[in-house]
Design a protein around this motif. Structure first.
Motif, PDB file in Angstrom:
ATOM      1  N   SER A  98     -14.438  62.413  71.114  1.00  0.00           N
ATOM      2  CA  SER A  98     -15.078  63.720  70.955  1.00  0.00           C
ATOM      3  C   SER A  98     -15.873  63.846  69.656  1.00  0.00           C
ATOM      4  O   SER A  98     -16.210  64.966  69.251  1.00  0.00           O
ATOM      5  N   ASN A  99     -16.176  62.728  69.021  1.00  0.00           N
ATOM      6  CA  ASN A  99     -16.976  62.791  67.794  1.00  0.00           C
ATOM      7  C   ASN A  99     -18.377  63.296  68.090  1.00  0.00           C
ATOM      8  O   ASN A  99     -18.960  63.007  69.142  1.00  0.00           O
ATOM      9  N   ASP A 179     -18.574  71.724  61.689  1.00  0.00           N
ATOM     10  CA  ASP A 179     -19.144  72.173  62.961  1.00  0.00           C
ATOM     11  C   ASP A 179     -19.532  73.650  62.950  1.00  0.00           C
ATOM     12  O   ASP A 179     -20.614  74.020  63.407  1.00  0.00           O
ATOM     13  N   LYS A 243     -18.327  68.261  73.519  1.00  0.00           N
ATOM     14  CA  LYS A 243     -17.466  67.500  72.607  1.00  0.00           C
ATOM     15  C   LYS A 243     -16.875  68.405  71.514  1.00  0.00           C
ATOM     16  O   LYS A 243     -15.744  68.180  71.065  1.00  0.00           O
ATOM     17  N   CYS A 246     -13.834  69.909  72.846  1.00  0.00           N
ATOM     18  CA  CYS A 246     -12.693  68.979  72.798  1.00  0.00           C
ATOM     19  C   CYS A 246     -12.115  68.873  71.392  1.00  0.00           C
ATOM     20  O   CYS A 246     -10.893  68.791  71.229  1.00  0.00           O
ATOM     21  N   ARG A 247     -12.968  68.880  70.376  1.00  0.00           N
ATOM     22  CA  ARG A 247     -12.451  68.815  69.009  1.00  0.00           C
ATOM     23  C   ARG A 247     -11.604  70.043  68.684  1.00  0.00           C
ATOM     24  O   ARG A 247     -10.590  69.945  68.000  1.00  0.00           O
ATOM     25  N   HIS A 251      -7.724  68.820  68.704  1.00  0.00           N
ATOM     26  CA  HIS A 251      -7.511  68.428  67.312  1.00  0.00           C
ATOM     27  C   HIS A 251      -7.374  69.609  66.355  1.00  0.00           C
ATOM     28  O   HIS A 251      -6.537  69.566  65.450  1.00  0.00           O
ATOM     29  N   CYS A 491     -15.609  63.983  77.286  1.00  0.00           N
ATOM     30  CA  CYS A 491     -14.839  63.536  76.112  1.00  0.00           C
ATOM     31  C   CYS A 491     -13.903  62.370  76.431  1.00  0.00           C
ATOM     32  O   CYS A 491     -12.986  62.092  75.651  1.00  0.00           O
TER      33      CYS A 491
END
Length: 577
Positions: A98-99, A179, A243, A246-247, A251, A491
């Motif tokens: 997911s970067n 982000d 993505k 997903c982060r 995370h 992702c």
């Protein structure tokens, strides 16, 4: 005189002779019928046994030794080759990725200092989680500073927890700092931030939708609060925004230390019980069943009780139980979940952790599941009241504990398609495709309904066939199918080289030695291979098209019985998790 006596004697002799012949003939006839009676096969009664079995099934552990018909008898043990039931095939070749790309500009470059986005989430813990995830993406689209989202404290769940009571707010802000700029609240020493203008965006609002509806208001008012923020962002977005989702989900959102520590302790205690364990998220509350419009065999009492609950929501149509079951809108009963698991190969020695609310029918409803799986656990059985006291008054914190135990389980099973089931399905895909079993209710309902007419072997074979595509294995869902939180294909990356090498090695090993691959060699494949020859359910919208496109015969399709599009706010909140 003498002549008359002779004639009489002769006549009597003739009558006596006839009588003897008649008696002899009768004896022969009777003897013939006796032979027929004793040599004929006994009359067939299997249809009577069948009718009696259908009306009043015998206990499932009774074995019928009848030559004519093998009774439906549930085995105690699971499948012989049990290793495959605890892992997803080829899962080692897939991983979460997911970067951000190089084109994704840092937040400090694009964020406008005079734009603040406030978010008010709604629903239970997992529905609010989807709102938090999408709030971060919405702030990125609007180039705005996100104020830490406000959790719903007035809904059906009546939970006074705020964001910092459930999630590690410091980690959330710092992890996403590149982000999106996130603040707990606007700083006092900055320019005065006006009271936010409250508005609501439509469901599944796209990037362009936000730019047209929200951005002009934000530029004018400088602060906007989006209320009831759940599923307010489109399912399909550009890759970098997906993505980012997903982060956030996998995370940035970490539970607070007290929740994380207690959840970890519950997992530890489950693993002390057994090497592997199953976690079952069971939704079988009266409200859920009333909303579904399904019938579960409880007679007039069930019809009266659930009917009364259903009347609370004016917008619901008159229930049609048969249609609801055909459409896969009926949550499986605890017994049906247990039968499905046994058919998939899980024996009575398996330990099960059950995450559930109030179960309609109480212990009577749970009894068949406990009989199939006696090693039955919940947070209340493996933790003391004192240990749970800091969490027990808050539904979201208790749900967070269940979330952790379910997430860490070797196999996750659900009888519903609510938000927790979707979130965990996507999470388990991202972190290694751990087995995640969701019932193919549209097809299983026929199997459960006809099980008294089958042997166990026939029943188990049909269950395994219908569950292909619903087991959490890689590539069982087409990209873009279902909610993104459930199927985050953007992702998930594949190590194609390693997979190709393994397949080449396998072919060399099996065919290089002149061995022909047989069905026995692939006996475990029925958990992940999809056949295009499976029977079709005419009510399964779009399934034929999916079959024509690929070999995913039972490809996962999201159900809508969780009520996310309901016009009843309380109903929507109650069903959200």
């Amino acid at each position: 005189m003498i002549s008359s006596q002779r004639r009489r004697h002769h006549s009597n002799s003739r009558h006596s002779c006839r009588l003897r012949v008649l008696c002899a003939f009768s004896v022969v006839i009777l003897f013939f019928f006796a032979i027929l009676f004793f040599s004929a096969p006994p009359p067939r009664t299997d249809h009577l046994l069948h009718d009696r079995h259908r009306r009043s099934p015998l206990p499932r552990n009774v074995v019928d030794n009848s030559h004519e018909m093998e009774k439906f008898s549930v085995p105690v043990s699971g499948r012989k080759s049990s290793s495959s039931i605890w892992r997803s095939r080829d899962s080692e070749f897939f991983y979460g990725c997911s970067n951000a790309s190089n084109k994704f500009v840092r937040a400090d470059v694009i964020t406008r200092s005079n734009r603040y986005l406030f978010i008010a989430t709604s629903g239970g813990l997992n529905q609010q989680r989807t709102g938090i995830i999408d709030a971060v993406v919405a702030a990125r689209i609007l180039n705005a500073t996100l104020v830490v989202p406000k959790l719903d404290q007035r809904s059906y769940w009546r939970d006074a927890s705020d964001f910092a009571d459930i999630f590690d707010v410091g980690w959330f802000i710092s992890f996403l700092s590149h982000d999106v700029k996130i603040v707990k609240e606007p700083l006092k020493n900055e320019q005065k931030v006006p009271s936010p203008y409250r508005m609501r965006v439509p469901r599944k609002c796209s990037e362009r939708c936000y730019e047209k509806r929200v951005l002009p208001v934000l530029m004018k008012r400088h602060a906007v609060q989006l209320s009831k923020f759940d599923y307010r962002l489109a399912n399909r977005l550009q890759t970098d925004l997906q993505k980012l989702r997903c982060r956030v989900n996998y995370h940035a959102l970490k539970f607070t230390d007290p929740i994380h520590i207690m959840g970890g302790e519950l997992v530890h205690r489950m693993k002390l019980q057994s090497q592997h364990y199953i976690a079952l998220h069971l939704r079988f509350e009266p409200d859920m069943l009333a909303f579904s419009g399904c019938y579960y065999g409880g007679g007039e009492k069930e019809i009266r009780e659930l009917g009364a609950i259903r009347k609370r929501w004016k917008t619901l149509h008159v229930s049609n139980p048969d249609r609801a079951r055909r459409q896969g809108r009926c949550p499986l009963t605890p017994e049906e979940v247990g039968l499905m698991l046994r058919a998939l190969g899980y024996g009575s020695d398996v330990h099960i952790y059950v995450a559930s609310g109030e179960v309609y029918g109480g212990e009577d409803t749970l009894a068949p599941l406990k009989a199939l799986f006696p090693n039955f656990h919940s947070k209340d059985t493996i933790a003391s009241k004192d240990e749970l006291k800091p969490f027990s008054a808050f539904s979201s914190r208790m749900a967070a504990l269940d979330f952790i135990v379910c997430d860490e389980s070797d196999v996750f099973v659900t009888n519903n398609n609510g938000n927790m089931a979707k979130i965990l399905a996507g999470r388990r895909r991202y972190f290694g495709h751990k087995p995640t079993i969701r019932p193919n209710a549209k097809k299983l309902y026929r199997v459960f309904g006809n099980r008294s007419n089958m042997t166990w072997g026939e029943f188990a074979s049909k269950v395994r066939s219908h569950q292909r595509g619903f087991m959490g294995v890689p590539n069982e869902m087409r990209p873009g199918r279902g909610e993104f939180h459930e199927n985050p294909t953007t992702c998930i990356c594949e190590n194609s080289d390693a997979k190709a090498k393994k397949e080449e090695d396998t072919r060399s090993r099996k065919f290089g030695e002149g061995k022909i691959l047989t069905s026995k060699d692939g006996e475990d494949s029925d958990d992940h291979i999809n056949n295009a020859d499976d029977d079709l359910d005419p009510d399964y919208d779009g399934e034929l098209a999916a079959l024509q496109e690929s070999h995913r015969s039972n490809e996962t399709v999201s159900s809508d019985y969780d009520g996310l599009n309901s016009d009843e706010p309380e109903l929507e909140e109650m069903l959200s998790d």
